[in-house]
Design an enzyme around this catalytic site. Structure first.
Site, PDB file in Angstrom:
ATOM      1  N   ASN A  43       0.851  -1.202   0.000  1.00 36.53           N
ATOM      2  CA  ASN A  43       0.000   0.000   0.000  1.00 36.53           C
ATOM      3  C   ASN A  43       0.882   1.245   0.000  1.00 36.53           C
ATOM      4  O   ASN A  43       2.100   1.138  -0.022  1.00 36.53           O
ATOM      5  CB  ASN A  43      -0.977  -0.025   1.183  1.00 36.53           C
ATOM      6  CG  ASN A  43      -0.251  -0.053   2.509  1.00 36.53           C
ATOM      7  OD1 ASN A  43       0.454   0.880   2.860  1.00 36.53           O
ATOM      8  ND2 ASN A  43      -0.390  -1.161   3.237  1.00 36.53           N
ATOM      9  N   ASP A  50      -4.765  -6.312   5.109  1.00 35.09           N
ATOM     10  CA  ASP A  50      -5.865  -7.106   5.671  1.00 35.09           C
ATOM     11  C   ASP A  50      -5.923  -8.488   5.022  1.00 35.09           C
ATOM     12  O   ASP A  50      -6.487  -9.421   5.593  1.00 35.09           O
ATOM     13  CB  ASP A  50      -7.193  -6.382   5.437  1.00 35.09           C
ATOM     14  CG  ASP A  50      -7.295  -5.131   6.309  1.00 35.09           C
ATOM     15  OD1 ASP A  50      -6.877  -5.202   7.479  1.00 35.09           O
ATOM     16  OD2 ASP A  50      -7.769  -4.082   5.809  1.00 35.09           O
ATOM     17  N   LYS A  62       9.311 -17.132  -9.899  1.00 35.22           N
ATOM     18  CA  LYS A  62       8.586 -16.034 -10.539  1.00 35.22           C
ATOM     19  C   LYS A  62       7.472 -16.595 -11.433  1.00 35.22           C
ATOM     20  O   LYS A  62       7.723 -17.498 -12.246  1.00 35.22           O
ATOM     21  CB  LYS A  62       9.558 -15.194 -11.364  1.00 35.22           C
ATOM     22  CG  LYS A  62       8.914 -13.980 -11.962  1.00 35.22           C
ATOM     23  CD  LYS A  62       9.887 -13.194 -12.831  1.00 35.22           C
ATOM     24  CE  LYS A  62       9.131 -12.138 -13.600  1.00 35.22           C
ATOM     25  NZ  LYS A  62       9.869 -11.628 -14.734  1.00 35.22           N
ATOM     26  N   PHE A 111      -4.928   3.755  14.554  1.00 43.92           N
ATOM     27  CA  PHE A 111      -5.243   4.752  13.529  1.00 43.92           C
ATOM     28  C   PHE A 111      -6.394   4.194  12.704  1.00 43.92           C
ATOM     29  O   PHE A 111      -6.536   2.972  12.578  1.00 43.92           O
ATOM     30  CB  PHE A 111      -4.031   4.989  12.613  1.00 43.92           C
ATOM     31  CG  PHE A 111      -3.112   6.076  13.105  1.00 43.92           C
ATOM     32  CD1 PHE A 111      -2.322   5.863  14.220  1.00 43.92           C
ATOM     33  CD2 PHE A 111      -3.056   7.310  12.459  1.00 43.92           C
ATOM     34  CE1 PHE A 111      -1.477   6.864  14.688  1.00 43.92           C
ATOM     35  CE2 PHE A 111      -2.212   8.314  12.909  1.00 43.92           C
ATOM     36  CZ  PHE A 111      -1.430   8.096  14.027  1.00 43.92           C
ATOM     37  N   LYS A 157     -14.175   1.142  15.057  1.00 47.96           N
ATOM     38  CA  LYS A 157     -12.896   0.422  15.200  1.00 47.96           C
ATOM     39  C   LYS A 157     -12.372   0.545  16.639  1.00 47.96           C
ATOM     40  O   LYS A 157     -11.865  -0.416  17.209  1.00 47.96           O
ATOM     41  CB  LYS A 157     -11.858   0.972  14.217  1.00 47.96           C
ATOM     42  CG  LYS A 157     -12.099   0.481  12.788  1.00 47.96           C
ATOM     43  CD  LYS A 157     -11.094   1.027  11.793  1.00 47.96           C
ATOM     44  CE  LYS A 157     -11.432   0.553  10.386  1.00 47.96           C
ATOM     45  NZ  LYS A 157     -10.705   1.219   9.327  1.00 47.96           N
ATOM     46  N   LYS A 164     -11.978  -2.904  18.609  1.00 46.60           N
ATOM     47  CA  LYS A 164     -10.588  -3.338  18.835  1.00 46.60           C
ATOM     48  C   LYS A 164     -10.128  -3.059  20.268  1.00 46.60           C
ATOM     49  O   LYS A 164      -8.966  -3.245  20.598  1.00 46.60           O
ATOM     50  CB  LYS A 164      -9.676  -2.660  17.811  1.00 46.60           C
ATOM     51  CG  LYS A 164      -9.962  -3.102  16.367  1.00 46.60           C
ATOM     52  CD  LYS A 164      -9.160  -2.312  15.340  1.00 46.60           C
ATOM     53  CE  LYS A 164      -9.633  -2.590  13.930  1.00 46.60           C
ATOM     54  NZ  LYS A 164      -8.646  -3.260  13.080  1.00 46.60           N
TER      55      LYS A 164
END
Ligand code: PMT
Length: 396
Positions: free
Chosen positions: A209, A278, A288, A322, A336, A340
């Protein structure tokens, strides 16, 4: 953060590293400090008072017996007004003088008269640096509580190779920040996660990401400044680990989970700023993948939610997460926080310009477990980190 609006007296002595004092002055002024420069006669042979006056935006002090300078700001007044004294570069001569109580010019007289912290950045030839007299003088001053930023090893202006090069201005600035910061997180052992995770598809490809690590690294840096023992666990990032952190480099979500769980035992605070994947390919291939004629599909499996795992065995730890959202920021973040089992969640809408991934700024809302919201304007990630730690320090 801590240097802003502070009065710093910068003493410059006569060595080639005096040119680096110009950059240090610029950095301190840029950070919001009021800088007053005192130069020895030797220093003025290397850089001109006019250069320092222009950079510091204040008159430069050079002469103990100048009627004008003494009438405007006397040396005792400079010593009284300061929050911090920095001597960069500090020659062997200057170090020797202070260590032996000699006050025979404006700089040594003012240092002798000050009660504020003093930071010295030695710079000299490597043989001088190793000289037992110089070493003894430095140790004596350390014993009296003077701060030193150690010289670096490398090529010296005199042509020698060895230890004696003045620390870089950016490093001196960071040390100034450390000295001036409140130590309200002393005694805390903080684990900070940062950056992305890479989930291998094959030996050359991965799912990742856009996280750069900037937000997490800023938190680690600020926590060190405020006296905490900090372990930074980071996914792949091009950033240098902040000074004073224990650094653990990981790649995948599973590696991050393992590193966090080892460090968790000792931690009093955990801050999860990392953008953890996730999902990961349920089977990474060892060679490969070859391009075929048709399309392919990847089978993905869920990764462990690290912060939820911490939330389940939280004990007395303070846990900060976060929330990276693109819609319904506060509602999603609150969900969240609750699910959590967190103490605080820092919500950022990563679609807004100037917020979220890979930029130097962020726009966040701090939400606590009573549902109180503190929406902050756009600010640098360093400033966001500072504000988050203010909250942590007030709640701990
Ligand atoms: O690194 P930068 O470029 O500076 O960008 C900063 C940032 C955008 C990455 C940062 O501000 C941020 O929002 N970090 C959290 C990113 C994220 O994964 O958010 P989330 O809403 O998907 O996850 C919620 C929380 O669960 C986070 O604390 C996350 O670290 C944690 N999590 C998520 C997944 C997982 N498998 N394990 C986790 O612990």
């Amino acid at each position: 953060m801590s240097i802003r609006d502070k009065n710093i007296v910068l003493g410059i002595t006569g060595g080639i590293a005096a040119y680096k004092a110009c950059e240090l002055t610029r950095l301190m002024v840029k950070s919001g400090a009021n800088v007053n420069v005192i130069m020895t006669k030797g220093a003025a042979e290397f850089v001109t008072p006019l250069t320092l006056q222009t950079l510091s935006r204040n008159p430069v002090h050079t002469d103990l017996f100048s009627l004008t300078q003494e009438a405007e700001v006397g040396h005792i007044s400079l010593a009284d007004r300061a929050d911090l004294f920095v001597i960069a570069p500090a020659t062997a001569n200057l170090i020797g003088k202070i260590a032996n109580g000699i006050a025979d010019d404006l700089l040594t007289t003012t240092i002798m008269a000050t009660k504020v912290p003093v930071l010295l950045a030695p710079a000299m030839n490597c043989n001088m640096y190793e000289n037992p007299i110089v070493q003894e003088n430095m140790n004596k001053l350390k014993g009296y509580g003077y701060n030193f930023i150690d010289s670096e090893t490398g090529e010296l202006a005199c042509g020698y190779e060895g230890k004696g090069r003045m620390a870089e201005p950016g490093d001196i600035l960071e040390r100034i920040e450390v000295i001036l910061s409140p130590k309200d997180l002393k005694g805390e052992r903080i684990v900070v996660t940062a950056g992305p995770t890479y989930e291998a598809i094959d030996p050359v490809r991965f799912i990742g990401n856009r996280s750069s690590g900037k937000m997490g690294y800023a938190l680690a840096k600020m926590a060190v400044r405020r006296g905490a023992e900090v372990t930074l666990i980071s996914g792949p990032s091009s950033l240098l680990p902040p000074r004073g952190t224990r650094f653990i480099s990981v790649e995948s979500a599973e590696e991050m989970r393992k590193a966090v769980s080892v460090k968790l035992k000792d931690a009093t605070i955990v801050i999860m700023a990392a953008a953890v994947a996730d999902y990961r390919p349920n089977k990474a291939v060892s060679e490969k993948m070859k391009k075929g004629a048709g399309s392919i599909s990847l089978d993905l499996e869920k990764t462990e939610d690290i912060i939820s795992e911490i939330g389940r065995k939280k004990g007395k730890r303070f846990i900060i997460g976060f929330a990276a959202e693109t819609d319904n920021l506060w509602a999603n973040a609150k969900k969240k926080l609750k699910e959590k089992n967190l103490d605080l969640i820092i919500a950022n809408n990563v679609k807004v310009p100037g917020a979220g991934f890979a930029v130097d700024t962020n726009i966040v809302t701090i939400i606590d477990n009573k549902g109180t919201l503190e929406a902050l304007p756009k600010m640098s990630k360093d400033e966001v980190a500072w504000k988050v730690l203010d909250r942590v320090a007030s709640l701990k």
